[in-house]
Motif scaffolding. Structure first.
Motif, short mmCIF file in Angstrom:
data_model
loop_
_atom_site.label_atom_id
_atom_site.label_comp_id
_atom_site.label_asym_id
_atom_site.label_seq_id
_atom_site.Cartn_x
_atom_site.Cartn_y
_atom_site.Cartn_z
N LEU A 29 0.73 -1.13 0.01
CA LEU A 29 -0.03 -0.05 0.13
C LEU A 29 0.71 1.35 -0.06
N LYS A 30 1.92 1.07 0.13
CA LYS A 30 3.09 2.25 0.30
C LYS A 30 2.48 3.65 1.26
N MET A 31 2.37 4.41 0.86
CA MET A 31 1.80 5.87 1.71
C MET A 31 0.43 5.57 2.31
N TRP A 32 -0.37 4.57 1.57
CA TRP A 32 -1.75 4.50 2.19
C TRP A 32 -1.65 3.45 3.47
N SER A 33 -0.57 2.76 3.55
CA SER A 33 -0.41 1.82 4.83
C SER A 33 -0.62 2.62 5.88
N LEU A 34 -0.59 3.97 6.19
CA LEU A 34 -0.79 4.62 7.41
C LEU A 34 -2.26 4.38 7.75
N VAL A 35 -3.16 4.12 6.77
CA VAL A 35 -4.63 3.85 7.16
C VAL A 35 -4.62 2.58 8.15
N ILE A 36 -3.87 1.65 7.69
CA ILE A 36 -3.97 0.41 8.46
C ILE A 36 -3.07 0.51 9.64
N LEU A 37 -1.87 1.36 9.75
CA LEU A 37 -0.64 1.10 10.34
C LEU A 37 -1.37 1.98 11.96
N ILE A 38 -1.84 2.97 11.66
CA ILE A 38 -2.26 3.79 13.05
C ILE A 38 -3.31 3.00 13.83
N PRO A 39 -4.52 2.29 13.33
CA PRO A 39 -5.29 1.93 14.04
C PRO A 39 -4.30 0.49 14.70
N LEU A 40 -3.38 -0.08 13.94
CA LEU A 40 -2.90 -1.30 14.51
C LEU A 40 -2.10 -0.76 15.64
N LEU A 41 -1.48 0.40 15.49
CA LEU A 41 -0.66 0.92 16.88
C LEU A 41 -1.51 1.20 17.95
N ILE A 42 -2.70 1.63 17.74
CA ILE A 42 -3.60 1.86 18.77
C ILE A 42 -3.98 0.63 19.43
N ILE A 43 -4.34 -0.44 18.84
CA ILE A 43 -4.69 -1.60 19.25
C ILE A 43 -3.53 -2.35 20.13
N TYR A 44 -2.17 -2.16 19.44
CA TYR A 44 -0.92 -2.63 20.01
C TYR A 44 -0.77 -2.02 21.65
N GLY A 45 -1.14 -0.72 21.64
CA GLY A 45 -1.03 0.13 22.78
C GLY A 45 -1.96 -0.39 23.82
N LEU A 46 -3.21 -0.81 23.37
CA LEU A 46 -4.22 -1.04 24.38
C LEU A 46 -4.16 -2.33 24.86
N VAL A 47 -3.26 -3.28 24.24
CA VAL A 47 -2.71 -4.67 24.78
C VAL A 47 -1.76 -4.46 25.90
N PHE A 48 -1.01 -3.75 25.88
CA PHE A 48 0.15 -3.18 26.98
C PHE A 48 -0.87 -2.57 28.15
N TRP A 49 -1.79 -1.70 27.84
CA TRP A 49 -2.56 -0.88 28.80
C TRP A 49 -3.48 -2.00 29.42
N PHE A 50 -4.26 -2.93 28.82
CA PHE A 50 -4.70 -4.06 29.55
C PHE A 50 -4.04 -4.90 30.47
N PHE A 51 -2.77 -5.09 30.19
CA PHE A 51 -1.94 -5.88 31.04
C PHE A 51 -1.11 -5.23 32.23
N ARG A 52 -1.51 -3.91 32.32
CA ARG A 52 -0.97 -3.15 33.26
C ARG A 52 -1.19 -3.39 34.80
N VAL A 53 -0.08 -3.18 35.40
CA VAL A 53 0.01 -3.64 36.88
C VAL A 53 -0.13 -2.23 37.85
N PRO A 54 -0.88 -1.78 38.34
CA PRO A 54 -0.72 -0.49 39.08
C PRO A 54 -0.20 -0.54 40.28
N ASN A 55 0.60 0.52 41.01
CA ASN A 55 0.78 0.20 42.23
C ASN A 55 -0.10 0.96 43.12
N ARG A 56 -0.54 -0.07 44.05
CA ARG A 56 -1.64 0.36 45.03
C ARG A 56 -0.95 -0.22 46.45
N ASP A 57 -1.33 0.93 47.40
CA ASP A 57 -1.06 0.69 48.94
C ASP A 57 -2.23 -0.15 49.40
N ILE A 58 -2.09 -1.27 49.62
CA ILE A 58 -3.04 -2.33 50.31
C ILE A 58 -2.82 -2.44 51.62
#
Length: 217
Positions: A29-58
């Motif tokens: 797709l050459k330059m049109w690949s951004l149409v696919i790459l941007i959503p992919l990067l968002i999804i990839y970021g959400l995968v990391f966000w899902f598995f986050r371990v927050p610091n909590r004072d239990i």
């Protein structure tokens, strides 16, 4: 950002899949690949966000029942708990969206006296029958105040992997991790009838921090 140990396999698969799709889209797709790459990067970021371990004072808790997960209280009602209590109990259900932290925590402190895995269906997690028909685990803890509290991890339409690390005889510490569920699900807590419920339907809970009930002596 610290990631949960359950993230390893998912992140490897996601990384390989996204890398392949990205290379193919750039090649074809050459330059049109951004149409696919941007959503992919968002999804990839959400995968990391899902598995986050927050610091909590239990904190240490004896009589308090702590929210076992991050999510929204969707049910508070008197029910028959037939698996372990074999009688009436107050059920408090918390629904987790895919954006919530999915670490599962002990709601009370005490001793693990029962655990069992149940295969089952994958109804949407907020469906009332999901508590007894979906894939799930059941754990019971005898609290320091001699109350028997049951809690259940429930798979949903999207959640297809439930993990729990506890064994019978283990010490349970309210607010501390005992398991994990991947991608949207629910947790039910079954409490004695004389328990003082301090949450209400619609409340947003922070797992390990918020008090949802108080056990009576």
């Amino acid at each position: 950002m610290k990631l949960h140990k359950e993230s390893t396999g998912t992140i490897i698969v996601a990384s390989i899949t996204i890398a392949v799709i990205a290379l193919l889209s750039i090649y074809f797709l050459k330059m049109w690949s951004l149409v696919i790459l941007i959503p992919l990067l968002i999804i990839y970021g959400l995968v990391f966000w899902f598995f986050r371990v927050p610091n909590r004072d239990i904190k240490d808790h004896i009589e308090n029942v702590i929210a076992p997960v991050d999510g929204k209280v969707v049910m508070i009602k008197e029910v028959e708990e037939d698996e372990f209590i074999k009688g009436k109990a107050i059920q408090v259900s918390i629904f987790m969206s895919p954006l919530n932290v999915h670490i599962c925590r002990y709601p009370v402190s005490g001793k693990v006296i029962y655990k069992k895995y149940h295969p089952g269906k994958y109804l949407v997690a907020w469906h009332e029958k999901s508590s007894t028909e979906n894939e799930r685990t059941t754990v019971a803890v005898e609290s320091f105040a001699n109350h028997k509290v049951v809690f259940r991890q429930i798979a949903g339409y999207v959640a297809r992997r439930i993990v729990y690390y506890c064994n019978e005889g283990d010490q349970a510490k309210a607010g501390h991790e005992f398991g994990f569920i991947k991608f949207g699900s629910r947790m039910d807590v079954f409490l004695p009838l004389n328990t003082e419920i301090t949450c209400k339907i619609g409340d947003i809970t922070t797992g390990g921090i918020d008090v949802i009930a108080k056990l009576k002596a």
